[in-house]
Design a protein around this motif. Structure first.
Motif, short mmCIF file in Angstrom:
data_model
loop_
_atom_site.label_atom_id
_atom_site.label_comp_id
_atom_site.label_asym_id
_atom_site.label_seq_id
_atom_site.Cartn_x
_atom_site.Cartn_y
_atom_site.Cartn_z
N ALA A 1 0.84 -1.20 0.00
CA ALA A 1 0.00 0.00 0.00
C ALA A 1 0.88 1.25 0.00
CB ALA A 1 -0.92 -0.02 1.21
N GLY A 2 1.95 1.23 0.79
CA GLY A 2 2.88 2.36 0.79
C GLY A 2 3.57 2.55 -0.54
N LEU A 3 3.91 1.44 -1.20
CA LEU A 3 4.54 1.53 -2.52
C LEU A 3 3.58 2.10 -3.55
CD1 LEU A 3 6.53 -1.84 -2.63
CD2 LEU A 3 7.49 0.47 -2.66
N LEU A 4 2.31 1.71 -3.48
CA LEU A 4 1.33 2.27 -4.41
C LEU A 4 1.22 3.79 -4.23
CD1 LEU A 4 -1.47 -0.46 -4.31
CD2 LEU A 4 -0.07 0.18 -6.28
N ALA A 5 1.25 4.25 -2.97
CA ALA A 5 1.23 5.69 -2.72
C ALA A 5 2.48 6.36 -3.32
CB ALA A 5 1.15 5.96 -1.22
N LEU A 6 3.63 5.69 -3.17
CA LEU A 6 4.87 6.21 -3.77
C LEU A 6 4.76 6.27 -5.29
CD1 LEU A 6 7.91 6.98 -3.68
CD2 LEU A 6 8.41 4.51 -3.72
N ILE B 1 5.27 9.46 -7.81
CA ILE B 1 6.17 9.48 -8.97
C ILE B 1 5.41 9.86 -10.23
CG2 ILE B 1 7.55 7.99 -10.48
CD1 ILE B 1 8.39 6.48 -7.91
N MET B 2 4.24 9.25 -10.43
CA MET B 2 3.48 9.51 -11.64
C MET B 2 2.92 10.94 -11.67
SD MET B 2 1.45 5.93 -12.40
CE MET B 2 0.74 5.75 -10.76
N ALA C 1 14.75 6.91 -14.32
CA ALA C 1 14.70 6.83 -12.85
C ALA C 1 13.30 6.45 -12.38
CB ALA C 1 15.13 8.17 -12.24
N ALA C 2 12.28 7.09 -12.95
CA ALA C 2 10.90 6.83 -12.52
C ALA C 2 10.46 5.41 -12.88
CB ALA C 2 9.96 7.85 -13.17
N ILE C 3 10.72 5.00 -14.11
CA ILE C 3 10.29 3.67 -14.55
C ILE C 3 11.07 2.59 -13.81
CG2 ILE C 3 10.23 2.12 -16.55
CD1 ILE C 3 9.50 4.55 -18.26
N SER C 4 12.32 2.88 -13.42
CA SER C 4 13.09 1.91 -12.63
C SER C 4 12.35 1.56 -11.34
CB SER C 4 14.47 2.48 -12.27
OG SER C 4 15.26 2.64 -13.42
N SER D 1 0.11 3.89 -17.01
CA SER D 1 -0.41 5.10 -16.36
C SER D 1 0.61 6.23 -16.40
CB SER D 1 -0.79 4.78 -14.91
OG SER D 1 -1.82 3.83 -14.85
N TYR D 2 1.87 5.90 -16.14
CA TYR D 2 2.94 6.90 -16.21
C TYR D 2 2.98 7.55 -17.59
CZ TYR D 2 7.67 8.86 -16.21
OH TYR D 2 8.74 9.70 -16.32
#
Length: 352
Positions: A87-92, A96-97, A118-121, A142-143
């Motif tokens: 859940a925390g990663l989804l918020a991160l 980023i997006m 960097a973002a896609i990594s 989505s990005y």
């Protein structure tokens, strides 16, 4: 199987149930449930995106699409990581997006290349640890959509609010549905697990390197709709090369067929129907279990928007070119990448 459980099936699952029906009455029951599921899904999607557009502005309707996509996927799918950390990663990922695509649009192509990489990594490494989940089709897609439909000024401030609300919704739904699942894998285990001797890591690195390169080349040569090439490349990069060859063929043929179908619809339908061509495409995707047909119907919505900016002929040509460029570049890049990896592995074996 209950009525509710059948509504939760994907296209392939519903069609399998229909095929395996033992009587005509049972078959028609499953067909009607399938049609009802598509009607409910399309209606919900239309209302959800419309509400997002009304609240956060028409320029941010794509935010509604992104949030909706995450809700539909992650109510069932997961990251194969501890639920709280996921859940925390989804918020991160939402953070980023929200920021990285906007910064990349403000930068030149060279700086944009670094931002995308960097973002896609982060999206690929932490969101796609299990390739069979196909989470890249949600996260990276989505990005790229947010990158392609960037906004500025007060609209961007509204985008910040819309993405924040979306992150809360997605994280809440995800945690509610997955809080009882347990996984030994934790976020801090992800980077140590990355090794180029593993097929998963090779696939991840192809995504991380190839998709930003496709965007970079499109931007460098001033080609509109660079996100189309990026999306095509992302969707074509699969862990197994034989599967990738089939995916490339399906993407090219599907887009050509989709462009031709769009042209027929645009030519023969009344102009009052043009605004609903994207909806027709969405319904078509709902009926499609195979990737090739999904590529056909996904073309409708993309062309419906692009034709207003570039005209129908230019939008059609651009759609085909960017998709062919994206998948062929991805195929060539991955072939070279895997050849280099194999040579390196053979050299190591010989040296040892």
């Amino acid at each position: 199987m209950t009525f509710y459980q059948e509504l939760q099936l994907n296209q392939a699952g519903s069609k399998k149930v229909i095929r395996e029906s033992e009587t005509t009455q049972e078959k028609w029951r499953h067909i009607l449930i399938y049609l009802l599921k598509i009607a409910i899904t399309v209606g919900f999607c239309f209302v959800f995106v419309t509400l997002y557009s009304l609240i956060f502005g028409a320029g941010n309707s794509i935010v509604g699409v992104v949030v909706l996509l995450h809700l539909l996927v992650f109510k069932n799918a997961d990251l194969r990581i501890d639920a709280k950390q996921s859940a925390g990663l989804l918020a991160l990922f939402f953070g980023i997006m929200t920021v990285a695509p906007h910064l990349a649009n403000l930068a030149n192509p060279f700086v944009g290349l670094l931002i995308h990489a960097a973002a896609i990594s982060i999206l690929i490494l932490f969101g796609c640890h299990e390739p069979r989940m196909f989470n890249q089709s949600t996260l990276v897609l989505s990005y790229l959509l947010l990158y392609g439909y960037d906004v500025s000024g007060t609209e961007y401030l509204s985008r910040l609010a819309g993405m924040a609300v979306g992150a809360l919704l997605v994280c809440a739904v995800f945690y509610k549905n997955h809080r009882h699942q347990t996984y030994d894998l934790r976020a801090q285990d992800i980077l140590p697990a990355f090794t180029l001797t593993h097929m998963r890591s090779k696939w991840q690195l192809c995504q991380i390197l190839c998709v930003p390169l496709v965007l970079f080349l499109s931007e460098l040569f001033g080609l509109p709709r660079a996100m189309w090439a990026g999306i095509a490349a992302m969707s074509a990069i699969l862990p197994v090369m034989d599967d990738m060859h089939a995916r490339v063929r399906g993407r090219i043929l599907g887009n050509i067929a989709g462009v031709l179908c769009f042209f027929v619809l645009y030519t023969y339908l009344p102009s009052a129907i043009y605004a609903y061509i994207g909806v027709i495409g969405g319904i078509g995707v709902g009926f499609s279990a195979k990737y090739g047909w999904q590529a056909v119907f996904n073309t409708f919505g993309a062309l419906a928007i692009a034709s207003q900016l570039y005209g129908v002929p230019a939008a059609m040509g651009l759609r085909v070119f960017q998709n062919v460029f994206g998948v062929l570049f991805a195929l060539g890049f991955c072939l070279i990448f895997h050849w280099v990896m194999q040579r390196g592995e053979k050299t190591q074996v010989t040296a040892s």
